[in-house]
Design a protein around this motif. Structure first.
Motif, PDB file in Angstrom:
ATOM      1  N   SER A  32       0.792  -1.222  -0.143  1.00  0.00           N
ATOM      2  CA  SER A  32      -0.099   0.043   0.012  1.00  0.00           C
ATOM      3  C   SER A  32       0.682   1.373   0.027  1.00  0.00           C
ATOM      4  CB  SER A  32      -1.010  -0.106   1.054  1.00  0.00           C
ATOM      5  OG  SER A  32      -1.761   1.096   1.269  1.00  0.00           O
ATOM      6  N   GLU A  33       2.019   1.441   0.868  1.00  0.00           N
ATOM      7  CA  GLU A  33       2.913   2.329   0.831  1.00  0.00           C
ATOM      8  C   GLU A  33       3.380   2.600  -0.519  1.00  0.00           C
ATOM      9  OE1 GLU A  33       4.344   5.963   2.186  1.00  0.00           O
ATOM     10  OE2 GLU A  33       2.791   4.343   3.404  1.00  0.00           O
ATOM     11  N   ARG A  34       4.025   1.543  -1.182  1.00  0.00           N
ATOM     12  CA  ARG A  34       4.572   1.673  -2.479  1.00  0.00           C
ATOM     13  C   ARG A  34       3.587   2.420  -3.515  1.00  0.00           C
ATOM     14  NH1 ARG A  34       6.455  -3.504  -1.425  1.00  0.00           N
ATOM     15  NH2 ARG A  34       4.785  -4.370  -2.708  1.00  0.00           N
ATOM     16  N   GLU A  35       2.384   1.836  -3.475  1.00  0.00           N
ATOM     17  CA  GLU A  35       1.441   2.293  -4.342  1.00  0.00           C
ATOM     18  C   GLU A  35       1.228   3.926  -4.076  1.00  0.00           C
ATOM     19  OE1 GLU A  35      -1.814   2.457  -7.544  1.00  0.00           O
ATOM     20  OE2 GLU A  35       0.408   1.374  -7.102  1.00  0.00           O
ATOM     21  N   ARG A  43       4.113   5.578  -5.515  1.00  0.00           N
ATOM     22  CA  ARG A  43       4.006   5.696  -7.073  1.00  0.00           C
ATOM     23  C   ARG A  43       2.898   6.724  -7.625  1.00  0.00           C
ATOM     24  NH1 ARG A  43       1.102   3.856 -11.190  1.00  0.00           N
ATOM     25  NH2 ARG A  43      -0.743   2.960 -10.068  1.00  0.00           N
ATOM     26  N   MET A  44       1.908   6.733  -6.666  1.00  0.00           N
ATOM     27  CA  MET A  44       0.775   7.685  -7.303  1.00  0.00           C
ATOM     28  C   MET A  44       1.076   9.224  -7.053  1.00  0.00           C
ATOM     29  SD  MET A  44      -1.471   6.076  -8.954  1.00  0.00           S
ATOM     30  CE  MET A  44      -2.658   7.427  -9.060  1.00  0.00           C
ATOM     31  N   ARG A  45       1.916   9.438  -5.825  1.00  0.00           N
ATOM     32  CA  ARG A  45       2.588  10.820  -5.695  1.00  0.00           C
ATOM     33  C   ARG A  45       3.547  11.230  -6.642  1.00  0.00           C
ATOM     34  NH1 ARG A  45       3.113   9.684   0.537  1.00  0.00           N
ATOM     35  NH2 ARG A  45       1.017   9.850   1.327  1.00  0.00           N
ATOM     36  N   ALA A  81       1.744  11.789  -9.951  1.00  0.00           N
ATOM     37  CA  ALA A  81       1.281  13.389  -9.725  1.00  0.00           C
ATOM     38  C   ALA A  81       2.095  14.503  -9.759  1.00  0.00           C
ATOM     39  CB  ALA A  81       0.158  13.455  -8.345  1.00  0.00           C
ATOM     40  N   GLU A  82       3.103  14.287  -9.193  1.00  0.00           N
ATOM     41  CA  GLU A  82       4.385  15.248  -9.271  1.00  0.00           C
ATOM     42  C   GLU A  82       4.626  15.373 -10.670  1.00  0.00           C
ATOM     43  OE1 GLU A  82       6.929  18.333  -8.543  1.00  0.00           O
ATOM     44  OE2 GLU A  82       5.254  17.633  -7.224  1.00  0.00           O
ATOM     45  N   ALA A  83       5.159  14.396 -11.352  1.00  0.00           N
ATOM     46  CA  ALA A  83       5.562  14.440 -12.869  1.00  0.00           C
ATOM     47  C   ALA A  83       4.413  15.123 -13.678  1.00  0.00           C
ATOM     48  CB  ALA A  83       5.827  12.949 -13.301  1.00  0.00           C
ATOM     49  N   LEU A  84       3.178  14.768 -13.617  1.00  0.00           N
ATOM     50  CA  LEU A  84       2.137  15.457 -14.111  1.00  0.00           C
ATOM     51  C   LEU A  84       2.201  16.950 -14.095  1.00  0.00           C
ATOM     52  CD1 LEU A  84      -0.739  12.627 -14.249  1.00  0.00           C
ATOM     53  CD2 LEU A  84       0.548  13.570 -16.293  1.00  0.00           C
ATOM     54  N   HIS A  85       2.220  17.286 -12.781  1.00  0.00           N
ATOM     55  CA  HIS A  85       2.227  18.589 -12.251  1.00  0.00           C
ATOM     56  C   HIS A  85       3.324  19.495 -13.103  1.00  0.00           C
ATOM     57  CE1 HIS A  85       1.585  22.391  -9.974  1.00  0.00           C
ATOM     58  NE2 HIS A  85       2.952  22.077  -9.768  1.00  0.00           N
TER      59      HIS A  85
END
Length: 112
Positions: free
Chosen positions: A57-60, A63-65, A68-72
């Motif tokens: 769960s922490e890895r996921e 990954r999502m953070r 999100a940062e890359a898209l920002h």
């Protein structure tokens, strides 16, 4: 004649068994279709340990953070023409607009 039809129908219904169900929605067919499995025995996936599940769960989350940062950061490179009235772009819009922008820049370079 009606008596014969009723008698035949009653006879057919008395011989009918649920396992002969032509629609395949009896209990045996709902459990498992593997030949070795018995109707009372279900094949279940072993559960993850709590510690392993928490790590996954922490890895996921990380990954999502990261995504999100890359898209920002990617949105920061797009010209303001692509954003509509200050509304935030969705992930897919960001990717589509980026592809479009790269194609436009490539066209400009190819013409020069």
């Amino acid at each position: 004649m009606d008596c014969d039809l009723e008698a035949v129908t009653a006879d057919m219904l008395s011989e009918w068994k649920p396992e002969d169900n032509a629609f395949g929605d009896d209990q045996d067919s709902l459990q498992s279709s593997s030949p070795d499995a018995t109707p009372t025995q279900r094949q279940t996936k072993p559960k993850m340990s709590i510690k392993r599940r928490m790590k996954a769960s922490e890895r996921e989350k990380m990954r999502m953070r990261s995504l999100a940062e890359a898209l920002h950061q990617l949105r920061d490179y797009l010209p303001p023409d692509y954003s509509k009235r200050g509304q935030p772009m969705t992930k897919i819009q960001t990717l589509k607009y980026t592809i479009d922008y790269i194609n436009k820049l490539s066209d400009i370079l190819n013409r020069a």
